[in-house]
Enzyme design. Structure first.
Site, PDB file in Angstrom:
ATOM      1  CE  LYS A  51      -3.813   2.176   2.486  1.00 47.02           C
ATOM      2  NZ  LYS A  51      -4.817   2.054   3.688  1.00 47.02           N
ATOM      3  CB  CYS A  60      16.404  12.066   3.126  1.00 47.04           C
ATOM      4  SG  CYS A  60      18.184  11.118   3.546  1.00 47.04           S
ATOM      5  CB  ALA A  83      15.699   1.470  -0.892  1.00 44.08           C
ATOM      6  CG  ASN A 114       7.083  -1.222   8.447  1.00 46.34           C
ATOM      7  OD1 ASN A 114       7.439  -1.396   9.415  1.00 46.34           O
ATOM      8  ND2 ASN A 114       6.330  -1.346   7.452  1.00 46.34           N
TER       9      ASN A 114
END
EC number: 4.1.1.36
Length: 201
Positions: free
Chosen positions: A46, A167, A132, A100
């Site tokens: 998702k 980032c 990653a 995660n």
């Protein structure tokens, strides 16, 4: 790896999966790399859908999401999508593998289509991961522990590379380039097929 006779003579069946990393913007490119050589099906978590460019996926590649897991099943006896995809695939590649999803796999969690496939995976078949994540996430002690657990399962790591990250930080943690992921898997597959033809292990 034990390859059946038909896997030596037909195109390999590659299951590509994307988890929730900004590197999922390269997922379409990865699918194009493999679709030139193999039959490809794709799975997207998702959170990865925030980055996957669905319109640019190859036309012959079906993309499955968590919703498909439930919409395809109505009653006992109906096919279960994560089992069907596991049966279909000769090889699974998770690219990108987020911190995660790495933690979920290492802990045996299976709360979405992607992790259910991994939990049900037949480890006589190859499974590759291309992580990653931010450099400090990659260097985190939890990551090292999780990678050890994946190695014990027989999962093959395609290491991240050092570059300027999304980032803004510079360091290790960027997903390997799609071309490198493709060449790594193809060389492995062709090596195994050659051994099968020659009758060696």
């Amino acid at each position: 790896m034990n390859m059946e006779v038909d896997t030596v003579t037909r195109k390999p069946r590659i299951l590509l999966a994307a988890s929730g990393s900004v590197a999922s913007i390269k997922f379409s490119n990865l699918c194009h790399c493999f679709s030139e050589w193999a039959e490809v099906k794709a799975v997207a978590s998702k959170s990865s859908l925030n980055f996957v460019d669905k319109p640019s996926l190859p036309q012959n590649v079906t993309l499955y999401t968590d919703e498909d897991e439930w919409s395809s099943w109505n009653k006992i006896g109906d096919p279960v999508l994560h089992i069907e995809l596991r049966r279909w695939a000769d090889v699974m590649i998770i690219a990108p593998l987020s911190a995660n999803t790495l933690a979920k796999i290492a802990g045996g969690l299976c709360d979405n289509l992607l992790t259910c496939i991994v939990r049900a995976w037949d480890y006589s078949k190859p499974l590759f991961v291309a992580p990653a994540m931010n450099t400090l996430m990659w260097n985190n002690p939890f990551t090292e522990r999780h990678l050890v657990l994946l190695d014990e399962l027989g999962i093959t790591l395609i290491p991240p590379i050092k570059k300027k990250l999304a980032c803004g930080d510079y360091g290790n943690g960027a997903m390997a380039e799609p071309s490198l992921i493709y060449s790594t898997v193809r060389l492995f597959w062709e090596s195994q097929a050659r051994k099968q033809r020659d009758g060696t292990s």
